[in-house]
Write a protein that holds these residues in place. Structure first.
Motif: not given
Length: 77
Positions: A31-34, A75, A77
């Motif tokens: 989560p929060q990585e892109s 990304s 979420l």
């Protein structure tokens, strides 16, 4: 400054492998990585597929919109 956990240049993959590689890479994100997707055409159909399979689990941001190169920050979420 954008930092990406992974970069996929879709033009380097055979057509039947592109979505498989993209979804496998996305599934490995935390989560929060892109990830950065680079393609030679608008990957709009892929976005629809993401909306179907991950309706509330991703963010889609165009970094570059053609005419010859498309870059999308995807990304988790």
């Amino acid at each position: 400054m954008n930092t990406y956990t992974a970069t996929i240049n879709a033009t380097e993959y055979a057509p039947h492998l592109k979505h498989k590689v993209i979804f496998e890479t996305f599934d490995q994100l935390r989560p929060q990585e892109s990830m950065l997707l680079i393609n030679d055409h608008d990957p709009k159909p892929l976005r629809f597929q993401f909306q179907s399979t991950h309706p509330d689990g991703f963010n889609w941001e165009y970094i570059e919109q053609g005419p010859t190169t498309f870059q999308v920050k995807i990304s988790k979420l």
